[in-house]
Design a protein around this motif. Structure first.
Motif, PDB file in Angstrom:
ATOM      1  N   PRO A  60      -2.904 -15.473   3.533  1.00 17.54           N
ATOM      2  CA  PRO A  60      -1.846 -16.497   3.504  1.00 17.54           C
ATOM      3  C   PRO A  60      -0.684 -16.139   2.596  1.00 17.54           C
ATOM      4  N   VAL A  61      -0.978 -15.491   1.462  1.00 16.42           N
ATOM      5  CA  VAL A  61       0.099 -15.164   0.525  1.00 16.42           C
ATOM      6  C   VAL A  61       1.085 -14.165   1.140  1.00 16.42           C
ATOM      7  N   LEU A  62       0.570 -13.094   1.730  1.00 13.29           N
ATOM      8  CA  LEU A  62       1.449 -12.068   2.294  1.00 13.29           C
ATOM      9  C   LEU A  62       2.126 -12.541   3.574  1.00 13.29           C
ATOM     10  N   MET A  63       1.432 -13.340   4.360  1.00 12.39           N
ATOM     11  CA  MET A  63       2.063 -13.860   5.564  1.00 12.39           C
ATOM     12  C   MET A  63       3.232 -14.778   5.227  1.00 12.39           C
ATOM     13  N   HIS A 104      19.162  -5.169   7.377  1.00 14.81           N
ATOM     14  CA  HIS A 104      18.448  -6.001   8.353  1.00 14.81           C
ATOM     15  C   HIS A 104      17.139  -5.337   8.773  1.00 14.81           C
ATOM     16  N   ALA A 105      17.215  -4.059   9.114  1.00 15.42           N
ATOM     17  CA  ALA A 105      16.013  -3.334   9.537  1.00 15.42           C
ATOM     18  C   ALA A 105      15.032  -3.166   8.384  1.00 15.42           C
ATOM     19  N   GLY A 106      15.549  -2.938   7.169  1.00 18.47           N
ATOM     20  CA  GLY A 106      14.670  -2.757   6.018  1.00 18.47           C
ATOM     21  C   GLY A 106      13.886  -4.006   5.685  1.00 18.47           C
ATOM     22  N   LEU A 107      14.543  -5.166   5.719  1.00 21.48           N
ATOM     23  CA  LEU A 107      13.851  -6.424   5.446  1.00 21.48           C
ATOM     24  C   LEU A 107      12.768  -6.687   6.487  1.00 21.48           C
ATOM     25  N   ASN A 108      13.090  -6.421   7.755  1.00 22.34           N
ATOM     26  CA  ASN A 108      12.095  -6.608   8.801  1.00 22.34           C
ATOM     27  C   ASN A 108      10.933  -5.633   8.660  1.00 22.34           C
ATOM     28  N   THR A 109      11.213  -4.429   8.212  1.00 24.08           N
ATOM     29  CA  THR A 109      10.146  -3.456   7.999  1.00 24.08           C
ATOM     30  C   THR A 109       9.210  -3.904   6.880  1.00 24.08           C
ATOM     31  N   ILE A 110       9.780  -4.407   5.794  1.00 21.11           N
ATOM     32  CA  ILE A 110       8.955  -4.923   4.697  1.00 21.11           C
ATOM     33  C   ILE A 110       8.080  -6.074   5.187  1.00 21.11           C
ATOM     34  N   ALA A 111       8.663  -6.984   5.965  1.00 20.90           N
ATOM     35  CA  ALA A 111       7.892  -8.100   6.504  1.00 20.90           C
ATOM     36  C   ALA A 111       6.752  -7.599   7.384  1.00 20.90           C
ATOM     37  N   MET A 112       7.025  -6.566   8.175  1.00 20.30           N
ATOM     38  CA  MET A 112       6.004  -6.014   9.061  1.00 20.30           C
ATOM     39  C   MET A 112       4.859  -5.392   8.262  1.00 20.30           C
ATOM     40  N   ILE A 113       5.189  -4.650   7.227  1.00 26.43           N
ATOM     41  CA  ILE A 113       4.156  -4.010   6.393  1.00 26.43           C
ATOM     42  C   ILE A 113       3.274  -5.061   5.737  1.00 26.43           C
ATOM     43  N   ALA A 120       2.710  -8.086   6.746  1.00 25.31           N
ATOM     44  CA  ALA A 120       1.902  -8.749   7.773  1.00 25.31           C
ATOM     45  C   ALA A 120       0.695  -7.896   8.150  1.00 25.31           C
ATOM     46  N   ILE A 121       0.885  -6.590   8.272  1.00 31.18           N
ATOM     47  CA  ILE A 121      -0.228  -5.702   8.629  1.00 31.18           C
ATOM     48  C   ILE A 121      -1.267  -5.669   7.513  1.00 31.18           C
ATOM     49  N   VAL A 122      -0.815  -5.578   6.265  1.00 30.54           N
ATOM     50  CA  VAL A 122      -1.757  -5.578   5.139  1.00 30.54           C
ATOM     51  C   VAL A 122      -2.555  -6.880   5.113  1.00 30.54           C
ATOM     52  N   SER A 123      -1.890  -7.999   5.383  1.00 27.16           N
ATOM     53  CA  SER A 123      -2.595  -9.288   5.367  1.00 27.16           C
ATOM     54  C   SER A 123      -3.639  -9.359   6.477  1.00 27.16           C
ATOM     55  N   MET A 124      -3.362  -8.746   7.616  1.00 22.12           N
ATOM     56  CA  MET A 124      -4.336  -8.743   8.706  1.00 22.12           C
ATOM     57  C   MET A 124      -5.522  -7.830   8.390  1.00 22.12           C
ATOM     58  N   VAL A 125      -5.246  -6.706   7.753  1.00 24.18           N
ATOM     59  CA  VAL A 125      -6.339  -5.827   7.324  1.00 24.18           C
ATOM     60  C   VAL A 125      -7.266  -6.563   6.366  1.00 24.18           C
ATOM     61  N   ALA A 126      -6.681  -7.350   5.459  1.00 24.88           N
ATOM     62  CA  ALA A 126      -7.488  -8.106   4.506  1.00 24.88           C
ATOM     63  C   ALA A 126      -8.417  -9.086   5.225  1.00 24.88           C
ATOM     64  N   GLY A 129      -1.537 -15.322  16.363  1.00 27.07           N
ATOM     65  CA  GLY A 129      -1.082 -14.505  15.244  1.00 27.07           C
ATOM     66  C   GLY A 129      -1.023 -13.030  15.588  1.00 27.07           C
ATOM     67  N   LEU A 130      -2.064 -12.507  16.222  1.00 26.87           N
ATOM     68  CA  LEU A 130      -2.063 -11.099  16.604  1.00 26.87           C
ATOM     69  C   LEU A 130      -0.974 -10.826  17.646  1.00 26.87           C
ATOM     70  N   THR A 131      -0.784 -11.761  18.570  1.00 28.63           N
ATOM     71  CA  THR A 131       0.281 -11.605  19.564  1.00 28.63           C
ATOM     72  C   THR A 131       1.651 -11.530  18.895  1.00 28.63           C
ATOM     73  N   ALA A 132       1.868 -12.379  17.895  1.00 29.32           N
ATOM     74  CA  ALA A 132       3.147 -12.369  17.178  1.00 29.32           C
ATOM     75  C   ALA A 132       3.360 -11.044  16.461  1.00 29.32           C
ATOM     76  N   VAL A 133       2.311 -10.518  15.842  1.00 29.24           N
ATOM     77  CA  VAL A 133       2.435  -9.239  15.139  1.00 29.24           C
ATOM     78  C   VAL A 133       2.736  -8.108  16.116  1.00 29.24           C
ATOM     79  N   ILE A 134       2.091  -8.100  17.260  1.00 25.60           N
ATOM     80  CA  ILE A 134       2.329  -7.053  18.260  1.00 25.60           C
ATOM     81  C   ILE A 134       3.762  -7.112  18.769  1.00 25.60           C
ATOM     82  N   PHE A 135       4.224  -8.303  19.134  1.00 22.80           N
ATOM     83  CA  PHE A 135       5.588  -8.426  19.648  1.00 22.80           C
ATOM     84  C   PHE A 135       6.617  -8.157  18.559  1.00 22.80           C
TER      85      PHE A 135
END
Length: 283
Positions: free
Chosen positions: A49-52, A84-93, A95-101, A122-128
């Motif tokens: 929840p924290v990272l998401m 713009h791309a950098g912020l989205n990349t950080i958000a993506m990273i 999100a992936i770490v939170s899913m691994v947890a 949630g997984l669908t949102a991460v994939i898209f």
């Protein structure tokens, strides 16, 4: 910018609400749960929840409206693309770490994975979101895609970005509600203990944050202006990107006025075309 004061008020409100949401998520896991760790315990799950909320909600929201900030209109377009791309990349990273947890916690406790609607969406949102990020890099950041392709994909890019963001907000609300139902036994969630009240307030803040971001992102008069109009917002003597034709003609004392108008009009159309293709994106 039209309604500049209103925009600043909404921006300040969104930043405040988003920041408080992140703080409440930390208060929740540290005061009512077992804090944060990476050892297969509940503390590892709490990263989810924290990272998401921090990455997939707050940082993604900032990435969506970064083009709308009027003081960034003086910056080069390429720089804003990278931000713009950098912020989205950080958000993506994050999100992936939170899913691994979550997966590691479930596997350590022998809890089934991917059985709830929250996990499916949630997984669908991460994939898209990953696809959105990849296509954003390939089409709008790298200089290889033709302009007509950017123009054709821009409406889809913007719509899908806003849809993913709204889906993430909805998924977060489902997740925190599901967690409270499972975690609160004595007293139960229905008894409205302090933890339930805190997390319900967190959910309300997420809805408010998402609404503010979507409102600012959907107002056409708050878009980044075409390059030849951006000079109005610049200090005297500054040169807007993409108006070399206009600048050169203006400096020439012997330029014919009719040639100036025709060349300026051509430059204006070209700038608008490029702006629509690469500068108003929501990755």
């Amino acid at each position: 910018m039209e309604d500049y004061g209103r925009f600043l008020a909404l921006l300040a409100s969104a930043l405040l609400v988003g920041f408080v949401s992140v703080i409440l998520s930390l208060v929740w896991v540290f005061h009512y749960r077992e804090g944060l760790s990476w050892d297969g315990s509940l503390g590892e799950f709490n990263w989810h929840p924290v990272l998401m909320i921090t990455g997939f909600v707050f940082i993604q929201g900032i990435a969506i409206i970064v083009y709308r900030l009027p003081w960034t209109w003086k910056c080069s377009k390429l720089l804003m693309k990278f931000i713009h791309a950098g912020l989205n990349t950080i958000a993506m990273i994050l999100a992936i770490v939170s899913m691994v947890a979550v997966f590691e916690f479930h596997n350590a406790k022998n809890i089934p994975n991917m059985y709830s609607l929250h996990s499916w969406i949630g997984l669908t949102a991460v994939i898209f979101y990953s696809l959105q990020l990849f296509l954003g890099f390939a089409v709008f950041l790298l200089p290889f895609a033709p302009v007509h392709l950017r123009v054709a994909l821009m409406p889809i890019h913007v719509y899908s970005g806003l849809t993913i963001f709204a889906t993430v907000i909805a998924t977060a609300l489902m997740g925190i509600t599901e967690k409270l139902i499972f975690a609160l036994k004595s007293p139960a969630y229905s008894a409205s203990p302090p933890e339930a009240t805190l997390v319900n307030c967190l959910g309300l803040l997420l809805v408010i944050f998402g609404s503010l971001i979507l409102w600012m992102a959907s107002r056409p008069h708050w878009k980044r202006p075409p390059a030849e109009n951006a000079k109005i917002l610049r200090p005297t003597g500054a040169t807007p990107d993409g108006t070399e034709v206009e600048s050169t003609l203006t400096k020439s004392s012997n330029a014919d006025k009719s040639d100036l108008r025709s060349n300026t009009e051509a430059a204006r159309k070209q700038n608008i075309k490029f702006d629509e293709a690469g500068q108003r994106s929501t990755m």
